[in-house]
Structure formats: C-alpha cells, structure tokens
Design an enzyme around this catalytic site. Sequence first.
Site, PDB file in Angstrom:
ATOM      1  N   TRP A 143     -18.504  26.253  62.661  1.00  0.00           N
ATOM      2  CA  TRP A 143     -18.986  26.543  64.013  1.00  0.00           C
ATOM      3  C   TRP A 143     -20.499  26.460  64.146  1.00  0.00           C
ATOM      4  O   TRP A 143     -21.031  26.692  65.227  1.00  0.00           O
ATOM      5  CB  TRP A 143     -18.517  27.928  64.461  1.00  0.00           C
ATOM      6  CG  TRP A 143     -18.678  29.022  63.431  1.00  0.00           C
ATOM      7  CD1 TRP A 143     -17.687  29.523  62.630  1.00  0.00           C
ATOM      8  CD2 TRP A 143     -19.865  29.738  63.080  1.00  0.00           C
ATOM      9  NE1 TRP A 143     -18.191  30.502  61.800  1.00  0.00           N
ATOM     10  CE2 TRP A 143     -19.529  30.655  62.047  1.00  0.00           C
ATOM     11  CE3 TRP A 143     -21.198  29.696  63.519  1.00  0.00           C
ATOM     12  CZ2 TRP A 143     -20.459  31.517  61.469  1.00  0.00           C
ATOM     13  CZ3 TRP A 143     -22.125  30.545  62.937  1.00  0.00           C
ATOM     14  CH2 TRP A 143     -21.751  31.440  61.929  1.00  0.00           C
ATOM     15  N   LYS A 167     -10.521  18.469  63.370  1.00  0.00           N
ATOM     16  CA  LYS A 167     -10.247  19.826  63.859  1.00  0.00           C
ATOM     17  C   LYS A 167     -11.512  20.675  63.795  1.00  0.00           C
ATOM     18  O   LYS A 167     -11.995  20.980  62.714  1.00  0.00           O
ATOM     19  CB  LYS A 167      -9.178  20.510  63.005  1.00  0.00           C
ATOM     20  CG  LYS A 167      -8.783  21.861  63.598  1.00  0.00           C
ATOM     21  CD  LYS A 167      -8.194  22.816  62.588  1.00  0.00           C
ATOM     22  CE  LYS A 167      -9.223  23.678  61.914  1.00  0.00           C
ATOM     23  NZ  LYS A 167      -9.849  24.677  62.769  1.00  0.00           N
ATOM     24  N   SER A 169     -13.851  24.217  64.465  1.00  0.00           N
ATOM     25  CA  SER A 169     -13.644  25.661  64.295  1.00  0.00           C
ATOM     26  C   SER A 169     -13.074  26.263  65.585  1.00  0.00           C
ATOM     27  O   SER A 169     -13.452  25.857  66.682  1.00  0.00           O
ATOM     28  CB  SER A 169     -14.988  26.320  63.976  1.00  0.00           C
ATOM     29  OG  SER A 169     -14.899  27.718  64.188  1.00  0.00           O
ATOM     30  N   ALA A 221     -14.923  30.112  50.252  1.00  0.00           N
ATOM     31  CA  ALA A 221     -13.560  30.646  50.123  1.00  0.00           C
ATOM     32  C   ALA A 221     -12.545  29.661  50.709  1.00  0.00           C
ATOM     33  O   ALA A 221     -11.514  29.360  50.081  1.00  0.00           O
ATOM     34  CB  ALA A 221     -13.469  31.997  50.826  1.00  0.00           C
ATOM     35  N   THR A 222     -12.828  29.142  51.898  1.00  0.00           N
ATOM     36  CA  THR A 222     -11.882  28.201  52.509  1.00  0.00           C
ATOM     37  C   THR A 222     -11.884  26.882  51.742  1.00  0.00           C
ATOM     38  O   THR A 222     -10.832  26.263  51.563  1.00  0.00           O
ATOM     39  CB  THR A 222     -12.227  27.962  53.998  1.00  0.00           C
ATOM     40  OG1 THR A 222     -12.409  29.216  54.634  1.00  0.00           O
ATOM     41  CG2 THR A 222     -11.126  27.205  54.699  1.00  0.00           C
ATOM     42  N   GLU A 240     -18.163  20.364  51.646  1.00  0.00           N
ATOM     43  CA  GLU A 240     -19.551  20.787  51.904  1.00  0.00           C
ATOM     44  C   GLU A 240     -19.486  22.276  52.204  1.00  0.00           C
ATOM     45  O   GLU A 240     -19.037  22.670  53.278  1.00  0.00           O
ATOM     46  CB  GLU A 240     -20.125  20.031  53.110  1.00  0.00           C
ATOM     47  CG  GLU A 240     -20.352  18.551  52.868  1.00  0.00           C
ATOM     48  CD  GLU A 240     -21.560  18.260  51.986  1.00  0.00           C
ATOM     49  OE1 GLU A 240     -22.263  19.208  51.564  1.00  0.00           O
ATOM     50  OE2 GLU A 240     -21.791  17.077  51.710  1.00  0.00           O
ATOM     51  N   CYS A 274     -26.261  25.838  56.818  1.00  0.00           N
ATOM     52  CA  CYS A 274     -25.826  25.902  55.411  1.00  0.00           C
ATOM     53  C   CYS A 274     -27.018  25.858  54.472  1.00  0.00           C
ATOM     54  O   CYS A 274     -27.068  26.582  53.491  1.00  0.00           O
ATOM     55  CB  CYS A 274     -24.847  24.781  55.117  1.00  0.00           C
ATOM     56  SG  CYS A 274     -25.437  23.170  55.626  1.00  0.00           S
ATOM     57  N   GLU A 448     -22.336  13.881  51.448  1.00  0.00           N
ATOM     58  CA  GLU A 448     -22.270  13.177  52.727  1.00  0.00           C
ATOM     59  C   GLU A 448     -23.603  12.471  52.934  1.00  0.00           C
ATOM     60  O   GLU A 448     -24.594  12.779  52.272  1.00  0.00           O
ATOM     61  CB  GLU A 448     -21.998  14.175  53.861  1.00  0.00           C
ATOM     62  CG  GLU A 448     -20.632  14.833  53.708  1.00  0.00           C
ATOM     63  CD  GLU A 448     -20.179  15.603  54.934  1.00  0.00           C
ATOM     64  OE1 GLU A 448     -20.858  16.564  55.318  1.00  0.00           O
ATOM     65  OE2 GLU A 448     -19.124  15.241  55.494  1.00  0.00           O
TER      66      GLU A 448
END
Length: 468
Positions: A143, A167, A169, A221-222, A240, A274, A448
């Site tokens: 997001w 897809k 967030s 975690a994801t 990433e 990030c 990337e």
Amino acid sequence: MPEHTMTIAGRPAPAEATFGVINPATGEVAEVAPDATRAQLDAAMHAAHAALPAWRGDEDARRKALLAAADVLYSRAAEIGRILTLEQGKPLREATGEVKGAGAWMKYYAGVEIPREVIQDDARARVEVVRRPVGVVAAITPWNFPLLLAAWKIAPALLAGNTIVLKPSPYTPLSSLKLGEVLREVLPPGVLNVVSGGDDLGAWMTGHPVPRKISFTGSVATGKRVALAAAPDLKRVTLELGGNDPAILLPDADPAAVADRLFGAAFLNNGQTCSAVKRVYAPASLYDAVVEALAERARAAKVGDGMTEGVQYGPVNNRPQFERVTDLVAEAVAGGARVAAGGEPLDRPGYFFAPTILADVPAGSRVVDEEQFGPALPVVRYDDVDEAVARANGTHFGLSGSVWGGDAERAAQVASRLECGTVWVNTHLALAPHQPFGGFKWSGVGVENGPWGLYGFTDIQVLHTAKS
Ligand code: NAD
C-alpha cells in the site's frame, strides 16, 4: 460514489461483493472496491493465459503498447493522483508524481533490449542463448507506492512477453483498479488483468495453477508465505520485502549540510518507504548536532490531509500501521529514549502521527531493531566506525543503506562493507528505472529494474543448432 471495476479480459468486471476503502486522513470509509470471487480470479487467470500466444509473438507491438501506456499515465496523472491520495494519504503532488513515475517505467522498458547472445558459432554448432517469457505472472503489491511498484512489475513483465494478473493491497486498491481501467485503451484484452480483494485473494493467486511466476512486494512475513505457496508448483518468485536501512554518518560529515537529504530520505511518504532511512548512526562527536538538525526539520514539517496544498506529510496509511508506530515510539520512550521532536499521534481524526526524532534509544529497542515503517526515526550514538558497521549489519534485513562523510572515497569504502542490495554515499533513496533494486538476506529474492529486472521475468532457453 464512483464505481471502481476490476479489469478481466479487457473488460470491466462487475463487483459481486465489495469492501470499504478508508481515507486515512479521516479514518472513514471513502469508497468501495470489488471483492473478487474465486470464479473471477479464475476468469482473470484464464484471460491472461489465453492472451499469451499473440502477445509473446509480437515484440514490436509490446514496445508500442508500453509507450502508449506511458502516454496514458502521463496524461491522466492528475485524475489518478487524486484517487491515490484519497486512499493512501500522501500529498497530491507526490501522488501525481507517482503516476508519472509509473509512466516513466513503462517508457524506459519500451526501449530495453531483450538480449540474444551467440555463445558459439563454429564448424560444429551455432549456440544461442535467448530469453523466453515465463508465462502468466501473478503480481502482488503493498500500500505504500501502489502504482510505482505495480509498474516495476508490469513494464518488464509485459516487455518480456508475459501477461499479468495484478492484485493491489486491500488498503489501496482504487488507484490500481483505475490503472487497469485506463490501460484497457492501449493493451490487448487479457494482457493486464486487475483484481481486488483481501489477503485471501493473494493466497489464492499464489496457489493458483495458472501463473508461472509470482512477483511480490510486501512484508518479510508475507514474502515467506508466498515462497512456501510457490514451492509445490516450482513457480518462479521475485520477492521485494522489508528493510531497516541504516544511515551511518562518519566523523567528517557536516550535519547541517546533510540534514535536509537525510530527513527527506527518512520521512518520504511518512517513512512508509521500503528503503527509507530507518535508523541513523552518528558518531559521539556529532551526535547532538545531528539530533538537533533532524529535530528542527521534524518540527517544521507540514502535516495534514494530502489533498491540502502545501502539506508535506499526510497520515499514516492504515490503523494497524498507525498503532504499530504509536506502540514502537511509546515503548522506546518508556525504556528511556528522549523525544527530540514529535513523539505522539496528532489530536485530530485520521491516522496522523507527528514526525518524530528519538535520541538515546536504549539498546534492544524495537524501533531500532525492527522495521518501523512510519514517521519515527531513531538516532543512535556510536564510538567507532567498525561498531557502527557491525550494528548496521546485525539484522536479518539487507535492503539498502548509506554512508555520509566529507571524504567520499573513504565513505564509499565503509559503504562497501554494508550487507545490503544498494549502498549510497552522501545520498539515500536515489532510485531509477535503469538501476537494479533488491535485497540481501530477508529483504528479498531477485531484483527489479534495469535489464536485470527484465531477466527475472524470463527463462533462459538455449538454441543449439548442429552444423555437422
Ligand atoms: P503485506 O505483506 O502485508 O502485503 C503486501 C501484499 O500481499 C498485499 O497486497 C496483501 O494483500 C498481500 N498478501 C497478504 N497475505 C498474503 C498471502 N498469504 N499470500 C499472498 N499475498 C498476500 O505488506 P504491506 O503492509 O502491504 O507493505 C509494507 C511492507 O512492504 C513493508 O515491509 C515494506 O518494507 C515492504 N515493501 C518492500 C518494498 C521493496 O521493494 N523491497 C517496496 C515497498 C514496500
């Protein structure tokens, strides 16, 4: 309320169910987004699969389509930027800039070469190494920079000849849905499908039999869950993930001269970046000056609704993130940290937190050791450079980092000792389409951007033709 539609097979897909999207400047539901069903995800995957043969067969058309996509994004940047500010919170100027940035990535990749390398050509054989598209790509985004990070995936994946199901967030689906809508005009049906829904939808995508590659940007975690889900089908993954970027000031740095850049790199997008600076290491000789220079800027920062002219920092994007930042700061302060600026949520509706500088943070504080991903920056004192480097490296993260000093060569030597994907000298957060970006350790797998980002959307094929 405007209707936001998913894009499946080049057409608007009506919502069978919806979920609310909150404006973080008010904390209230502003609009609703479609909540994709499994059948709709299947339809998107199959549309992407059906579009593959024609798309991968016509490189010229792909380059033209990317240029056309760039034009559409530039020309509709203001309109899409407003949607992005509404759901993400960032100032309108930055949101519009992000849409244009997405266009810049499309334009850049329209001109990137897809290499074919002849590695042998003699009496026995001609051997050529070529890059083939992997197939359907499942792209999943966070997001903080929904459109830019989507473009980092869409542009190279499409150039390579893949098709995509994107897809966004659940906190920021609307701008990506709009992206799908405006690109219907310039991309053949099925080449870019955009679906929206909750975290479950991401899990359905990673477990779906159609995609051959998952390109994921989000938390560690994801990312680990994505890698696990991809394994049984040996889907390719690019991950990433999070970062906890250190900035080390050397004793010959000039705090007054670097403070603007340092502050900007820590607080861009309210620290929800990030590779933002997430911890500063300052030598004891400069410590007070560094803390004060950053605190001065934090106190002067204009915080407010991103739609308001002149606002530099909007709200934190969502309630869980807002609560996390609040808790991390409160915990550090309870442990003895000194608040040099900010330190608390603002007393107004929405998820506003005062830009915060923390000094004398006790060892072991989570605000230093974990990724805070918000407007709170700890400044840590060090006595010798080896100690600073060891602390900078002493984490599972390895996204990026920076070293600042008067002697750039010496600073570059120290920077080369940092264990992370990008090291900057006397700057931080300098990113560009041609510059690869990725993380060491838990900050990611693969990169990337640049030609390297393109290669991640290809499989190598050897074309070996015998001559005798
Ligand atoms: P997140 O991991 O919570 O969510 C990211 C995306 O994954 C969302 O679209 C979410 O719906 C989806 N998702 C959730 N569970 C899933 C599952 N089981 N399977 C598949 N998809 C699933 O991350 P976030 O909170 O949206 O984003 C913040 C994080 O992203 C921070 O850690 C930040 O550092 C990181 N990030 C990294 C980069 C980078 O390039 N390295 C860039 C931006 C953000």
